[in-house]
Design an enzyme around this catalytic site. Structure first.
Site, PDB file in Angstrom:
ATOM      1  N   CYS A  95       0.818  -1.205   0.000  1.00 59.21           N
ATOM      2  CA  CYS A  95       0.000   0.000   0.000  1.00 59.21           C
ATOM      3  C   CYS A  95       0.861   1.268   0.000  1.00 59.21           C
ATOM      4  CB  CYS A  95      -0.983  -0.032   1.166  1.00 59.21           C
ATOM      5  SG  CYS A  95      -2.436   1.022   0.897  1.00 59.21           S
ATOM      6  N   ALA A  96       1.078   1.917   1.126  1.00 55.99           N
ATOM      7  CA  ALA A  96       1.902   3.118   1.154  1.00 55.99           C
ATOM      8  C   ALA A  96       3.289   2.838   0.600  1.00 55.99           C
ATOM      9  CB  ALA A  96       2.000   3.656   2.578  1.00 55.99           C
TER      10      ALA A  96
END
Length: 456
Positions: A337-338
């Site tokens: 994700c990030a």
């Protein structure tokens, strides 16, 4: 057989005040000098941060979808080791679980697996006598769920509280453990993915937690809460042990794990598994570190909010260069994700690390849900064909969303999907993974780091 006094804080729906009550209970009990073990049902990363501030020990997740029902009691006992009492905050409504899978991963499911009494947080605003029908329905829906108390929230006045208590005494048979007045002081600010993480708020978060503790201590019968928690019977399970899940590699490779305000999403068990697999886990903050820790042989970049720190991350050119050089040299990288956004070429028009040939941007659309995935190609996390369960939770989009060698394949109601980037030494994806559910991921990554360290 193991016994830990415990209770589950649930609600009829999201937004009733579970986090305020659970965090306040943890803080109020800790203020009495008790060692309180905080837990959260589901894949949430943010609530456990507030729990940790209140308890002074890690907030841990209990997710029956990601980790399997059979691991819930062992993971609970692992997290609650040495505690006087445990508080488990539920997710969504009491009986809401994984979509289309009945009770799986619901608060009720976890409560049954823990044999724990349930305290229902009820939003008392805009109702009086009807509260009895609501509580009666929740108490009688599943006889295996022991709804043993109610805490009223957002009560307007003494008269309002009296009406609610009389109705519940007459019509539900479930005792009222406390009633919280409406209070702006305990409100925790939100944004596009929910509450603002405690790590970002610093002194504000500490004050919010203290305010929650004071409100609960003045509004809830803590002695009755403790008495209820002590009614939880023994659990026929042994504590989860990371060392029993993996075989350690030699050489103690150093694995750098991103943290800080931009990358605050992590499960404590992931790092514990890496340590048990023989690695030395070194935290670092991409907002402030000028380079990867010396001797880094593996890099893990988890979830968080890089979109809020895009200027700072982009401006840290030395670290971006260090990460790109590490990946180019063959160093194993696992990003989710990030971390995926950070490894791309750009995020919202700002240069990122350039490890992946993808560009990311914020959107208005929320992508959310559990996934059952299969690895489509070999990567540092394991071989092609590895099957596991994960969770998506983001408002960004990557273009393209998958590389020539996608990380995962899974099926949605709209059809099959490939996602992420894999192959060689890098694995990057939107999928959040709880490694306790698939400990082979930690073993595989530690082995890749050991090979890289040995080849240098």
């Amino acid at each position: 057989m193991s016994t830990v006094p415990r209770l589950v804080v649930a609600a009829p729906s999201s937004g009733a005040g579970k986090t305020t009550v659970a965090t306040g209970l943890i803080a109020a009990l800790a203020a009495r000098g008790l060692a309180v073990s905080p837990h959260k049902v589901g894949p949430d990363y943010i609530d456990p941060g507030y729990h940790a501030l209140a308890a002074g020990r890690p907030g841990r997740n209990l997710d029956a979808f990601l980790c399997g029902p059979e691991r819930i009691a062992p993971l609970f006992l692992h997290g609650a080791a040495g505690a006087d009492v445990a508080v488990v905050e539920g997710v969504m409504g009491l009986f809401d679980g994984a979509s289309g899978r009945g009770e799986l991963a619901s608060t009720a499911h976890v409560a049954k697996l823990l044999r724990a009494p349930v305290v229902l947080v009820v939003d008392g605003s805009s109702q009086s006598r009807s509260v009895a029908a609501l509580v009666h329905g929740f108490a009688s829906w599943d006889p295996q769920v022991r709804l043993a108390g109610v805490i009223l929230n957002r009560v307007a006045s003494d008269r309002h509280e009296q009406l609610l208590r009389e109705a519940l005494e007459e019509g539900s048979g479930v005792p009222v453990l406390g009633a919280l007045r409406r209070s702006a002081a305990v409100a925790t600010p939100s944004r596009h993915l929910g509450l603002i993480p405690a790590v970002e708020r610093s002194a504000e978060a500490l004050k919010a937690v203290a305010d929650m503790g004071e409100l609960v201590a003045s509004s809830v019968d803590l002695d009755a809460v403790l008495e209820l928690a002590r009614t939880a019977p023994e659990l026929d399970a042994q504590p989860w042990d990371a060392a029993a899940e993996v075989t350690p590699v030699s050489g103690r490779p150093r694995i750098a794990v991103a943290g800080g305000a931009a990358f605050s999403f992590s499960y404590a068990e992931n790092a514990e598994l890496l340590g048990a697999a023989g690695a030395e886990v070194i935290p670092f903050d991409p907002l402030h570190s000028a380079s990867l820790p010396e001797g880094t042989a593996g890099l893990v970049i988890g979830g968080g909010f890089p979109e809020l720190y895009v200027r700072e991350l982009s401006g840290n050119t030395e670290l971006r260069r260090s990460i790109a050089e590490f990946a180019t040299s063959g160093g194993p990288v696992a990003a989710e994700c990030a971390g995926l956004l950070y490894l791309g070429r750009e995020l919202d028009g700002k240069p990122m690390c350039g490890v992946l040939d993808t560009t990311a941007r914020m959107t208005e659309r929320l992508t959310l849900g559990y996934r059952e995935a299969v690895a489509l190609h070999d990567s540092p996390l394991g071989p092609a064909g590895t099957r596991l369960r994960g969770h998506e939770f983001h408002r960004t989009v990557c273009e393209p969303g998958a590389g020539e060698l996608p990380a995962w394949g899974w099926r949605l109601p709209t059809g099959p999907r490939t996602e992420g980037f894999a192959g060689g030494n890098v694995h990057a994806s939107y999928l959040h993974l709880h490694w306790a559910g698939s400990p082979e991921l930690a073993a595989s990554f530690a082995a890749a780091a050991a090979r890289f360290a040995g080849a240098r």
